[in-house]
Write a protein that holds these residues in place. Sequence first.
Motif, PDB file in Angstrom:
ATOM      1  N   LEU A 232       0.819  -1.213   0.000  1.00  0.00           N
ATOM      2  CA  LEU A 232       0.000   0.000   0.000  1.00  0.00           C
ATOM      3  C   LEU A 232       0.856   1.267   0.000  1.00  0.00           C
ATOM      4  N   GLY A 233       2.034   1.185   0.579  1.00  0.00           N
ATOM      5  CA  GLY A 233       2.895   2.361   0.620  1.00  0.00           C
ATOM      6  C   GLY A 233       3.809   2.502  -0.574  1.00  0.00           C
ATOM      7  N   SER A 234       3.619   1.672  -1.603  1.00  0.00           N
ATOM      8  CA  SER A 234       4.550   1.647  -2.739  1.00  0.00           C
ATOM      9  C   SER A 234       4.634   2.986  -3.467  1.00  0.00           C
ATOM     10  N   ARG A 235       3.527   3.723  -3.539  1.00  0.00           N
ATOM     11  CA  ARG A 235       3.552   4.977  -4.305  1.00  0.00           C
ATOM     12  C   ARG A 235       4.317   6.084  -3.585  1.00  0.00           C
ATOM     13  N   PHE A 236       4.642   5.860  -2.303  1.00  0.00           N
ATOM     14  CA  PHE A 236       5.396   6.878  -1.561  1.00  0.00           C
ATOM     15  C   PHE A 236       6.898   6.595  -1.532  1.00  0.00           C
TER      16      PHE A 236
END
Length: 567
Positions: A232-236
């Motif tokens: 879920l945190g991949s885009r950050f």
Amino acid sequence: MSLEEGSFTSNGEADQLSAVAASDSNKRGGWITSPFITATLAGLTLAAGGWINNLIVYLIKEFNVKSIDAAQIGNVVNGCIYMFPVLGAILADSFLGSFTVIWISSLVSFLGIILLLLSSTIDSLRPPPCDQNGPTSCITPSKLQLSIMYLAIALATIGVGGSRFTLAAIGADQFDDRNHQWSFFNWYMFTLYTSSAISATAIVYVEDNVSWGWGFGICAAANVVGLVVFVLGSRFYRRVKPKGSPFLGLARVVVAAVRKRNLVVSNTSEDYYYHREEDIGGRMEIASTPTTTLKFLNRAALKVEGDIKPDGSSAKLWRLCTLQQVEDLKTLIKLFPLWSTGIFLSIPIAVLLSLATLQALAMDRRLGNYFKIPAGSMIIFMIVSTSLSVIFLDRFFFPTWQKITGRFPPPLQRIGIGHVICMISMAVAAIVEQNRLKMAHNISANSVVPMSVIWLVPQLALVGIGEAFHFPGYIALYYQEFPAALKSTATAMAAMTIAIAFYLSTALVGMVRSETKWLPNDVNEGRMDNMYWVLFGLGGVNFGYYLVCASFYKYLGLAKVANENKA
């Protein structure tokens, strides 16, 4: 975009695309990523600790594995857990990147835990318990049962090894400021130890007192949460592209030196090949003069006709290396003796942790009338001891030392103190076991000795105090002294010493079993105290070896820092 389309892109358009990509990269990273990474670490550590800490007990009680054999399997598994991070670092740096290595490893560990869950809940996947046929007629597991169990352990181990230390690397990659990096490492260590403590108590308690199925089910759920949060945190995340393994450059030095072994080593700096390389912190590091130690390696950087292209780069990578690469390899060779002392220091600790579980199974583990300490939770005393000691050292002991002596204690002194404390822990373990065996002589075979398991706490607490000194000391030494190109692998090298120690401890226990009667399956009939005295002697010899290595070693990185501070 296809290659053909790309060939018609103007330079201006290419510059705009590069600027957009750079801008997007700069927007990523920072503290917004830390909740995702620390939550991932917490979930995966809970999942791993839930089965690792109680693996010996699971093998003995559910698979009828003999006690010493189970301890040996536990040592091998722990060795792999500390060895695989090195392989994970190489894959991340050279081919896949940290993000890919972490999510793949998390998925692999989940598959392993699912197999453990199935083996604990499906009767056909494990042998019947010993009490159905009497204590002397335990049925050994079938080849299919062993195969599934070993496959489960292998997958779960690979997953832990590939994710635990790689999470530290990707977390540090999110920050440009080194102070922020160190702050992240503090949170990383806090999360790691806190999650380990919870898994060694709560999850192990569920496995021992509720059911193995529920315990492994909690592990699987924690693994899923960790994996989902990470994705879920991949885009950050700021993702660092693989740059190739620095070990390849070191290998080239050896090959080039051998191929040029007939050349005469020159004392003139102009005869050597230089190339400016930027380290992780953005500083330019270049060796300007070849050192005289390990002089035969200097041949790898000697320039001969045909070695250099017109643009100044090396034409033959396996025949001409930079002088900085040569000096980097020399630095590692100089550090090797001190690195090896860490292996021999960790061997007694590895043996003690596995044997302490067997001792706990044969001791009174009751606390009050309603609570019984799980044998697999004994490691919690070492974890808590290490955590409290680290806080005490950081907030009180080291500042006081600095006020009295005028300087912060260097790594070699901290490591030396850790050596001494770990030696003392082996002597305490031997004395406690001697008293336990005296009580065991008055009871029947395979019975619980009327001696509280709390008597094992001092030796485990001393191991934790010693680890608070020597483990951070070794990491600090590697980080400060390792070449700039190898800074990211310093922690992995520290983990490798523990891995090798677990393997060697397995061999040591196997040799003692074959040559003596100290470690039978019924520990009450053995002489485990003699084993601890052997470990005490091994620690003493290694401490003497360490003192010799430390006396000859001259700091490199610390000297550079001191010069920078003076300037």
